[in-house]
Design an enzyme around this catalytic site. Sequence first.
Site, PDB file in Angstrom:
ATOM      1  N   CYS A   1      -9.084   3.766  -6.657  1.00  0.00           N
ATOM      2  CA  CYS A   1     -10.314   3.173  -6.136  1.00  0.00           C
ATOM      3  C   CYS A   1     -11.247   2.656  -7.230  1.00  0.00           C
ATOM      4  O   CYS A   1     -12.239   1.989  -6.943  1.00  0.00           O
ATOM      5  CB  CYS A   1     -11.076   4.205  -5.303  1.00  0.00           C
ATOM      6  SG  CYS A   1     -11.598   5.666  -6.262  1.00  0.00           S
TER       7      CYS A   1
ATOM      8  N   GLU B   1      -5.794   3.822   2.332  1.00  0.00           N
ATOM      9  CA  GLU B   1      -7.126   4.441   2.194  1.00  0.00           C
ATOM     10  C   GLU B   1      -7.739   4.040   0.870  1.00  0.00           C
ATOM     11  O   GLU B   1      -7.040   3.906  -0.135  1.00  0.00           O
ATOM     12  CB  GLU B   1      -6.980   5.965   2.270  1.00  0.00           C
ATOM     13  CG  GLU B   1      -8.300   6.727   2.186  1.00  0.00           C
ATOM     14  CD  GLU B   1      -8.558   7.356   0.815  1.00  0.00           C
ATOM     15  OE1 GLU B   1      -9.474   8.179   0.706  1.00  0.00           O
ATOM     16  OE2 GLU B   1      -7.848   7.004  -0.155  1.00  0.00           O
TER      17      GLU B   1
ATOM     18  N   ARG C   1     -17.763  12.423   3.816  1.00  0.00           N
ATOM     19  CA  ARG C   1     -17.022  11.674   2.781  1.00  0.00           C
ATOM     20  C   ARG C   1     -16.446  10.405   3.414  1.00  0.00           C
ATOM     21  O   ARG C   1     -15.291  10.347   3.789  1.00  0.00           O
ATOM     22  CB  ARG C   1     -15.903  12.543   2.217  1.00  0.00           C
ATOM     23  CG  ARG C   1     -15.142  11.933   1.033  1.00  0.00           C
ATOM     24  CD  ARG C   1     -14.101  12.926   0.538  1.00  0.00           C
ATOM     25  NE  ARG C   1     -13.497  12.514  -0.717  1.00  0.00           N
ATOM     26  CZ  ARG C   1     -12.332  11.887  -0.833  1.00  0.00           C
ATOM     27  NH1 ARG C   1     -11.637  11.587   0.257  1.00  0.00           N
ATOM     28  NH2 ARG C   1     -11.852  11.578  -2.006  1.00  0.00           N
TER      29      ARG C   1
ATOM     30  N   ARG D   1     -14.741   6.975   3.948  1.00  0.00           N
ATOM     31  CA  ARG D   1     -13.710   6.212   3.265  1.00  0.00           C
ATOM     32  C   ARG D   1     -13.267   5.043   4.152  1.00  0.00           C
ATOM     33  O   ARG D   1     -13.362   5.110   5.382  1.00  0.00           O
ATOM     34  CB  ARG D   1     -12.488   7.086   2.944  1.00  0.00           C
ATOM     35  CG  ARG D   1     -12.713   8.071   1.791  1.00  0.00           C
ATOM     36  CD  ARG D   1     -12.936   7.333   0.485  1.00  0.00           C
ATOM     37  NE  ARG D   1     -13.106   8.196  -0.666  1.00  0.00           N
ATOM     38  CZ  ARG D   1     -14.274   8.667  -1.111  1.00  0.00           C
ATOM     39  NH1 ARG D   1     -15.386   8.396  -0.444  1.00  0.00           N
ATOM     40  NH2 ARG D   1     -14.343   9.407  -2.196  1.00  0.00           N
TER      41      ARG D   1
END
Length: 455
Positions: A74, A113, A157, A159
């Site tokens: 990421c 993801e 969190r 995502r």
Amino acid sequence: MGEPLRFIDLFAGLGGFHQALKALGHQCVFACEINDELASLYEKNFGLRPHGDIRDLDIASVPDHDILCAGFPCQPFSKAGDQQGLQCPQWGDLIDYLIRILRTHKPRYFIIENVPNLVRHNQGKTWRRIEHRLRLAGYSVRDQLLSPHHLGVPQVRERAFIVGCRGGLDGFSWPERLDEPELSIHSVLDQAPTEAKALPEQFIKYLEAWQEFLDRFPRDEQLPSFPIWAMEFGATYPYLDRSPAGVGLANVGSFKGSFGKRLRGLGREEVLAALPAYARDPAKSFPKWKVDFIRQNRQLYKRHQKWIDEWLPSIQEFAPSFQKFEWNCQGEERDIWRYIIQFRASGIRLKRPTTAPSLVAMTTSQVPVIGWERRYMTIRECSRLQSMGHLPHLPTTQTAAFKALGNAVNVEVVRAIAQQLLLVRPTEEPPRPAKQPGRQRRRRVVMAGELAHAE
């Protein structure tokens, strides 16, 4: 449960995708992980040795599979990094390899993801480019932002999740979010675990100083919801229309810096050292959010100067990150030791004991603190925040474990998405992707070796 499907796990890390798909009865036939330590751990946990660097992979040799899973790095898209996107020399081309596998092996489905900023990077242009290439590879594509707390896991969190299916996604729906779920951090905690790291005395000193601030704050006034920046108490340097750099560092002698330090007679470097770190920016003006925080803190000081001046010496020798404080427990008892605490570069943050802060690839100093036990969360407790509580083997050192968990995909979120996605039945002939607005479709080109894609 349906027929068992074959899946591959790219950029596998701790194997979050593996655990989720295996729980649904499916079989992993290939994995890829460049980190040797994590690859060895993956083999111990799942009995499958991952291939190393995906760039060295013979794409044709990847076993046939029905589902491609990938949580590719990421860093090129994260707000915490340089946001170089697809131009990042270290990781920007990894999406190319993923798409090439899709084009070569044509699995029925994929699940990807990444950080939320993937779909926002460069005003959304980066994501639109990636999406167009996924469609050219033969897939209908959907994206959604999801957090574990939406599905009952006590961690906030968010995502970006991207799913694809050959031929169409008619009938697909994202997992249903729980309606204001009753969450508690206690559901992942052990009772006074012996392996827990105690909060160091110096950190207790930081918190005791801020507890005194809470004790002195008037009971009939609500605590600030904005971050408290103590270095603004007594500061007068310009900030509204122009920053100190915008005014000129040679022209700020009549103002005061952090904690009211006079700037008159100081040289350029001395002036910079006397300003808060966030006010040393060479930009001519501050962004609106920074202007608002500075204004709010100066107004707070003006209302409560008498007792703040008495309290202020207790924190002036702290490092700057411990001179900032965020109270995210409005309406609750003003007792620091009742809450979840996190020491961040942006300040000390307190949260209710309902959910944990987002696990990131963090240093051990950023691990959430259980206030009522004055200790850090353990590796095993943090693994439960990623729905990995039953994983047999985790990294043995705290640094490696928290980094791996911070990079991991949440098992429960993936399981819920996969359960919905695999209800969709692929068609033989996928629809041709629409042309991107305002652009002519270019011929396919070859980039990064043999990586064919459309620009």
